[in-house]
Scaffold this motif. Structure first.
Motif, PDB file in Angstrom:
ATOM      1  N   CYS A   1      -7.445  -0.816  -0.967  1.00 48.91           N
ATOM      2  CA  CYS A   1      -8.066   0.312  -2.043  1.00 48.91           C
ATOM      3  C   CYS A   1      -7.090   1.432  -1.301  1.00 48.91           C
ATOM      4  O   CYS A   1      -6.760   2.111  -1.979  1.00 48.91           O
ATOM      5  CB  CYS A   1      -9.415   0.492  -2.027  1.00 48.91           C
ATOM      6  SG  CYS A   1      -9.966   1.426  -3.556  1.00 48.91           S
ATOM      7  N   TRP A   2      -7.198   1.707  -0.208  1.00 52.92           N
ATOM      8  CA  TRP A   2      -6.867   2.920   0.522  1.00 52.92           C
ATOM      9  C   TRP A   2      -5.510   2.987   0.298  1.00 52.92           C
ATOM     10  O   TRP A   2      -4.781   3.908   0.162  1.00 52.92           O
ATOM     11  CB  TRP A   2      -7.233   3.136   2.033  1.00 52.92           C
ATOM     12  CG  TRP A   2      -6.658   4.283   2.821  1.00 52.92           C
ATOM     13  CD1 TRP A   2      -7.154   5.436   2.833  1.00 52.92           C
ATOM     14  CD2 TRP A   2      -5.394   3.976   3.403  1.00 52.92           C
ATOM     15  NE1 TRP A   2      -6.125   6.281   3.685  1.00 52.92           N
ATOM     16  CE2 TRP A   2      -5.287   5.370   4.182  1.00 52.92           C
ATOM     17  CE3 TRP A   2      -4.718   3.160   4.014  1.00 52.92           C
ATOM     18  CZ2 TRP A   2      -4.342   5.465   5.212  1.00 52.92           C
ATOM     19  CZ3 TRP A   2      -3.986   3.359   4.960  1.00 52.92           C
ATOM     20  CH2 TRP A   2      -3.474   4.502   5.398  1.00 52.92           C
ATOM     21  N   ALA A   3      -4.863   1.898   0.392  1.00 50.08           N
ATOM     22  CA  ALA A   3      -3.304   1.964   0.512  1.00 50.08           C
ATOM     23  C   ALA A   3      -2.657   2.231  -1.094  1.00 50.08           C
ATOM     24  O   ALA A   3      -1.704   2.938  -1.232  1.00 50.08           O
ATOM     25  CB  ALA A   3      -2.843   0.710   0.371  1.00 50.08           C
ATOM     26  N   PHE A   4      -3.538   2.409  -1.970  1.00 45.80           N
ATOM     27  CA  PHE A   4      -3.130   2.848  -3.379  1.00 45.80           C
ATOM     28  C   PHE A   4      -3.675   4.233  -3.435  1.00 45.80           C
ATOM     29  O   PHE A   4      -3.314   4.794  -4.647  1.00 45.80           O
ATOM     30  CB  PHE A   4      -3.967   1.842  -4.591  1.00 45.80           C
ATOM     31  CG  PHE A   4      -3.104   0.537  -4.676  1.00 45.80           C
ATOM     32  CD1 PHE A   4      -2.022   0.683  -5.601  1.00 45.80           C
ATOM     33  CD2 PHE A   4      -3.763  -0.674  -4.060  1.00 45.80           C
ATOM     34  CE1 PHE A   4      -1.613  -0.628  -5.583  1.00 45.80           C
ATOM     35  CE2 PHE A   4      -2.981  -1.733  -3.980  1.00 45.80           C
ATOM     36  CZ  PHE A   4      -1.944  -1.786  -5.108  1.00 45.80           C
ATOM     37  N   LYS A   5      -4.410   4.968  -2.686  1.00 44.10           N
ATOM     38  CA  LYS A   5      -4.748   6.113  -2.813  1.00 44.10           C
ATOM     39  C   LYS A   5      -3.781   7.485  -2.827  1.00 44.10           C
ATOM     40  O   LYS A   5      -3.578   8.064  -3.778  1.00 44.10           O
ATOM     41  CB  LYS A   5      -5.732   6.572  -1.467  1.00 44.10           C
ATOM     42  CG  LYS A   5      -5.981   8.123  -1.555  1.00 44.10           C
ATOM     43  CD  LYS A   5      -7.335   8.211  -2.404  1.00 44.10           C
ATOM     44  CE  LYS A   5      -7.781   9.632  -2.232  1.00 44.10           C
ATOM     45  NZ  LYS A   5      -7.620  10.400  -3.456  1.00 44.10           N
ATOM     46  N   ASN A   6      -2.677   6.984  -2.129  1.00 40.74           N
ATOM     47  CA  ASN A   6      -1.310   7.829  -1.892  1.00 40.74           C
ATOM     48  C   ASN A   6      -0.005   7.245  -2.632  1.00 40.74           C
ATOM     49  O   ASN A   6       0.700   7.733  -2.280  1.00 40.74           O
ATOM     50  CB  ASN A   6      -1.215   8.467  -0.555  1.00 40.74           C
ATOM     51  CG  ASN A   6      -2.098   9.266  -0.278  1.00 40.74           C
ATOM     52  OD1 ASN A   6      -2.871  10.133  -0.783  1.00 40.74           O
ATOM     53  ND2 ASN A   6      -2.730   8.986   1.140  1.00 40.74           N
TER      54      ASN A   6
ATOM     55  N   PRO B   1      -4.729  -6.502  -9.165  1.00 42.07           N
ATOM     56  CA  PRO B   1      -4.989  -5.939 -10.341  1.00 42.07           C
ATOM     57  C   PRO B   1      -4.328  -4.410 -10.489  1.00 42.07           C
ATOM     58  O   PRO B   1      -3.854  -4.186 -11.698  1.00 42.07           O
ATOM     59  CB  PRO B   1      -6.326  -5.744 -10.432  1.00 42.07           C
ATOM     60  CG  PRO B   1      -7.107  -7.019  -9.523  1.00 42.07           C
ATOM     61  CD  PRO B   1      -5.900  -7.064  -8.491  1.00 42.07           C
ATOM     62  N   ALA B   2      -4.384  -3.763  -9.283  1.00 44.25           N
ATOM     63  CA  ALA B   2      -3.726  -2.524  -9.200  1.00 44.25           C
ATOM     64  C   ALA B   2      -2.343  -2.370  -9.455  1.00 44.25           C
ATOM     65  O   ALA B   2      -1.558  -1.791 -10.133  1.00 44.25           O
ATOM     66  CB  ALA B   2      -4.206  -1.922  -7.902  1.00 44.25           C
TER      67      ALA B   2
ATOM     68  N   ALA C   1      -7.703  -0.396  -8.548  1.00 43.92           N
ATOM     69  CA  ALA C   1      -7.960  -0.730  -6.988  1.00 43.92           C
ATOM     70  C   ALA C   1      -9.642  -0.332  -6.710  1.00 43.92           C
ATOM     71  O   ALA C   1     -10.189  -1.137  -6.123  1.00 43.92           O
ATOM     72  CB  ALA C   1      -7.154  -0.093  -6.307  1.00 43.92           C
ATOM     73  N   LEU C   2      -9.921   1.063  -6.958  1.00 40.20           N
ATOM     74  CA  LEU C   2     -11.164   1.503  -6.793  1.00 40.20           C
ATOM     75  C   LEU C   2     -12.153   0.539  -7.531  1.00 40.20           C
ATOM     76  O   LEU C   2     -13.335   0.231  -7.069  1.00 40.20           O
ATOM     77  CB  LEU C   2     -11.274   2.955  -6.971  1.00 40.20           C
ATOM     78  CG  LEU C   2     -12.516   3.480  -6.502  1.00 40.20           C
ATOM     79  CD1 LEU C   2     -12.483   3.413  -5.050  1.00 40.20           C
ATOM     80  CD2 LEU C   2     -12.344   5.141  -6.858  1.00 40.20           C
ATOM     81  N   THR C   3     -11.953   0.509  -8.814  1.00 41.02           N
ATOM     82  CA  THR C   3     -12.744  -0.281  -9.646  1.00 41.02           C
ATOM     83  C   THR C   3     -12.890  -1.838  -9.098  1.00 41.02           C
ATOM     84  O   THR C   3     -14.116  -2.316  -8.996  1.00 41.02           O
ATOM     85  CB  THR C   3     -12.486  -0.435 -11.216  1.00 41.02           C
ATOM     86  OG1 THR C   3     -12.231   1.121 -11.406  1.00 41.02           O
ATOM     87  CG2 THR C   3     -13.265  -1.147 -12.079  1.00 41.02           C
ATOM     88  N   ALA C   4     -11.893  -2.493  -8.814  1.00 42.79           N
ATOM     89  CA  ALA C   4     -11.775  -3.843  -8.390  1.00 42.79           C
ATOM     90  C   ALA C   4     -12.963  -3.929  -7.052  1.00 42.79           C
ATOM     91  O   ALA C   4     -13.396  -4.702  -6.738  1.00 42.79           O
ATOM     92  CB  ALA C   4     -10.542  -4.536  -8.204  1.00 42.79           C
ATOM     93  N   PHE C   5     -12.278  -2.808  -6.119  1.00 40.82           N
ATOM     94  CA  PHE C   5     -13.171  -2.738  -4.850  1.00 40.82           C
ATOM     95  C   PHE C   5     -14.762  -2.758  -5.072  1.00 40.82           C
ATOM     96  O   PHE C   5     -15.666  -3.430  -4.446  1.00 40.82           O
ATOM     97  CB  PHE C   5     -12.784  -1.662  -4.060  1.00 40.82           C
ATOM     98  CG  PHE C   5     -13.477  -1.588  -2.693  1.00 40.82           C
ATOM     99  CD1 PHE C   5     -12.954  -2.415  -1.802  1.00 40.82           C
ATOM    100  CD2 PHE C   5     -14.269  -0.405  -2.374  1.00 40.82           C
ATOM    101  CE1 PHE C   5     -13.605  -2.347  -0.509  1.00 40.82           C
ATOM    102  CE2 PHE C   5     -14.683  -0.282  -1.072  1.00 40.82           C
ATOM    103  CZ  PHE C   5     -14.492  -1.417  -0.228  1.00 40.82           C
ATOM    104  N   ALA C   6     -15.302  -1.896  -5.910  1.00 38.64           N
ATOM    105  CA  ALA C   6     -16.410  -1.505  -6.411  1.00 38.64           C
ATOM    106  C   ALA C   6     -17.139  -3.138  -6.874  1.00 38.64           C
ATOM    107  O   ALA C   6     -18.181  -3.307  -6.383  1.00 38.64           O
ATOM    108  CB  ALA C   6     -16.499  -0.798  -7.252  1.00 38.64           C
ATOM    109  N   ILE C   7     -16.295  -3.845  -7.818  1.00 37.94           N
ATOM    110  CA  ILE C   7     -16.940  -5.026  -8.071  1.00 37.94           C
ATOM    111  C   ILE C   7     -16.836  -6.194  -7.204  1.00 37.94           C
ATOM    112  O   ILE C   7     -17.944  -6.828  -6.964  1.00 37.94           O
ATOM    113  CB  ILE C   7     -15.975  -5.636  -9.384  1.00 37.94           C
ATOM    114  CG1 ILE C   7     -15.963  -4.743 -10.496  1.00 37.94           C
ATOM    115  CG2 ILE C   7     -16.269  -6.912  -9.669  1.00 37.94           C
ATOM    116  CD1 ILE C   7     -15.031  -4.835 -11.523  1.00 37.94           C
ATOM    117  N   GLY C   8     -15.773  -5.810  -6.246  1.00 37.39           N
ATOM    118  CA  GLY C   8     -15.943  -7.141  -5.183  1.00 37.39           C
ATOM    119  C   GLY C   8     -17.160  -6.370  -4.081  1.00 37.39           C
ATOM    120  O   GLY C   8     -17.738  -7.494  -3.492  1.00 37.39           O
ATOM    121  N   VAL C   9     -17.465  -5.270  -3.849  1.00 45.24           N
ATOM    122  CA  VAL C   9     -18.374  -5.211  -2.949  1.00 45.24           C
ATOM    123  C   VAL C   9     -19.885  -5.684  -3.655  1.00 45.24           C
ATOM    124  O   VAL C   9     -20.642  -6.210  -3.026  1.00 45.24           O
ATOM    125  CB  VAL C   9     -18.690  -3.612  -2.814  1.00 45.24           C
ATOM    126  CG1 VAL C   9     -20.016  -3.016  -2.437  1.00 45.24           C
ATOM    127  CG2 VAL C   9     -17.497  -2.992  -1.944  1.00 45.24           C
TER     128      VAL C   9
END
Length: 134
Positions: free
Chosen positions: A124-129, A77-78, A89-97
């Motif tokens: 998710c971390w890979a998309f941070k920077n 998605p990201a 990515a963060l939203t998808a991670f939260a939904i996945g959790v």
């Protein structure tokens, strides 16, 4: 980028996450099937492999499939979104959790949960920077 293309990419965000989950499931099942098909005939009982290592292979297949699913549910998605990749990515991670926690409560499959959580978190971390996509 044209407006129609931007809308199309936003519309593909959710389906790409679902596709990532199914791709992870498929990879896990392919590893499982490969283990079943390569089982020595002496360990096959009623079509199932009962070799001493088969339980570890099954755990490996399910953990890898869950990890790939966790990573792809966050990354696809990201990558598809026309902007704000990290937020997606963060939203998808939260939904996945949330979804993974629900499945954990239903099944008690800690290995699969942790595998998906760690790989999704790394994704998710890979998309941070990462540089913003346009």
């Amino acid at each position: 980028m044209g407006s129609a293309m931007r809308v199309a990419r936003w519309l593909l965000v959710l389906p790409s996450g679902v596709a990532g989950w199914y791709l992870g499931l498929l990879i896990g099942l392919l590893i499982y099937e490969a283990g079943e098909k390569t089982c020595p005939i002496g360990y096959v009982v009623s079509g199932m492999c009962y070799a001493p290592w088969s339980h570890l292979l099954h755990l490996f297949a399910f953990a890898v499939g869950s990890g790939v699913a966790g990573a792809l549910v966050v990354a696809l998605p990201a990558l598809v979104a026309p902007m704000r990749a990290f937020n997606i990515a963060l939203t998808a991670f939260a939904i996945g959790v949330v979804a993974g926690t629900y499945m954990l409560v239903q099944t008690g499959a800690w290995l699969l949960y942790v595998s998906a959580l760690v790989c999704g978190g790394i994704s998710c971390w890979a998309f941070k920077n990462r540089r913003p996509n346009t």
